[in-house]
Design an enzyme around this catalytic site. Structure first.
Site, short mmCIF file in Angstrom:
data_model
loop_
_atom_site.label_atom_id
_atom_site.label_comp_id
_atom_site.label_asym_id
_atom_site.label_seq_id
_atom_site.Cartn_x
_atom_site.Cartn_y
_atom_site.Cartn_z
N GLU A 30 12.42 -44.28 -90.20
CA GLU A 30 11.35 -44.15 -91.19
C GLU A 30 11.76 -44.82 -92.49
OE1 GLU A 30 9.06 -40.57 -93.60
OE2 GLU A 30 9.43 -40.32 -91.46
N ARG A 55 3.16 -43.09 -90.49
CA ARG A 55 4.13 -43.61 -91.45
C ARG A 55 4.12 -45.13 -91.57
NH1 ARG A 55 3.23 -39.35 -92.42
NH2 ARG A 55 4.59 -37.51 -92.62
N SER A 101 13.37 -38.41 -95.46
CA SER A 101 13.41 -38.34 -94.00
C SER A 101 13.85 -39.68 -93.42
CB SER A 101 12.03 -37.97 -93.44
OG SER A 101 11.68 -36.66 -93.83
#
Length: 305
Positions: free
Chosen positions: A297, A178, A227
């Site tokens: 995130e 990520r 998320s």
């Protein structure tokens, strides 16, 4: 409110074609619908215009680039400096050639998956379930359903802070989970992706599966940012959050989703501070319960309240 520096900047950039606005609200540009203004919001006309702008922008002025704001919290006091928003008109083109797809940074991930499917290109179906743009996918190494951007990227196009147009191959992106470690030294303007030839029925079936799964387990009709936390190695963030008793927990107008614990939602009147405070509360509870440090995130930008 920030000092208006747009007049001075425009005088230094007589050939600029893009749109520059002072103290422009950013909340309407994010999925959470929260946050303060940008001191300057700049929408470049195209890649050449972006390069021109960056070449003439004083180095001491901070910049941040946003897409559709699907994985972003803008703090309530807003952002000093310049926020650059790439628009579909100059950065949204998607084309195919053989087993490759070329996409501008403002193209929606979902549209890239659809273009690939229309050309019988498989391997990019996972983008169908990611609610962002290709620029964000390059920045975040976005992924879903077992695939990531690093698995399909051939090369990315970008403009450096100095205004140089560059091409970065897959290795040069320095992909991590990520994240692309090359950012924030560049602003991504597009990318080339390689899939594989596949049967149209199989591609469409996979895309339908991705969409069905997303609608079943994610609060896609809420004001959310996707998320919230990265999955720790070998673990699922949502399971850790649920086990810590945080499902449905609220701070002000922010709530941990009842449907999916790794999603925070704005129930209607949340502030950015509510959402970020809720996220930090979740992190503390998970640390206390399981000894795991959840990492954000979602990107959080702007001045602290």
């Amino acid at each position: 409110m920030f000092a208006d520096i747009t007049t001075k900047l425009k005088s230094q950039m007589p050939e600029l074609r893009g749109r520059m606005l002072a103290n422009e609200p950013l909340a309407p540009l994010t999925w959470f619908r929260v946050g303060g203004p940008a001191q300057v919001l700049f929408t470049p006309a195209d890649e050449n215009d972006l390069a021109y702008f960056l070449r003439h922008l004083p180095e001491e002025i901070p910049i941040y680039c946003i897409g559709v704001g699907s994985n972003l919290i803008v703090r309530d006091r807003g952002l000093p400096g310049v926020v650059i928003r790439l628009a579909p008109r100059g950065f949204g083109e998607v084309t195919t050639d053989g087993d490759t797809v070329h996409a501008g940074a403002a193209a929606l991930d979902k549209r890239v998956a659809e273009a690939a499917a229309a050309a019988d290109i498989g391997g990019l179906e996972f983008y169908f379930g990611i609610p962002g743009t290709i620029g964000g996918a390059l920045r975040m190494n976005a992924g879903a359903n077992g695939s990531e951007t690093k698995d399909v990227l051939v090369e990315a196009r970008a403009v450096s802070r100095r205004g140089d147009k560059i091409t970065v191959d897959n290795a040069g992106m320095k992909f991590e989970y990520r994240n692309s470690a090359i950012y924030p030294s560049v602003i991504f303007t597009g990318g080339t992706f390689r899939g594989r030839r596949a049967e149209p029925e199989a591609i469409r079936a996979r895309m339908n599966e991705v969409q069905s799964h997303r609608e079943t387990v994610q609060p896609i009709r809420e004001k959310t940012g996707g998320s919230t936390f990265k999955n720790p190695p070998g673990q699922s963030a949502w399971k850790l959050i649920d086990a810590a008793g945080m499902r449905g927990h609220r701070v002000g107008g922010a709530q941990v989703s009842e449907m999916h614990c790794n999603f925070l939602i704005n129930t209607g009147e949340a502030t950015a501070r509510d959402i970020e405070t809720l996220g930090e509360t979740v992190r503390a509870r998970v640390k206390e319960h399981a000894g795991v440090d959840l990492q954000w995130e979602i990107k959080r930008i702007g001045l602290e309240a």
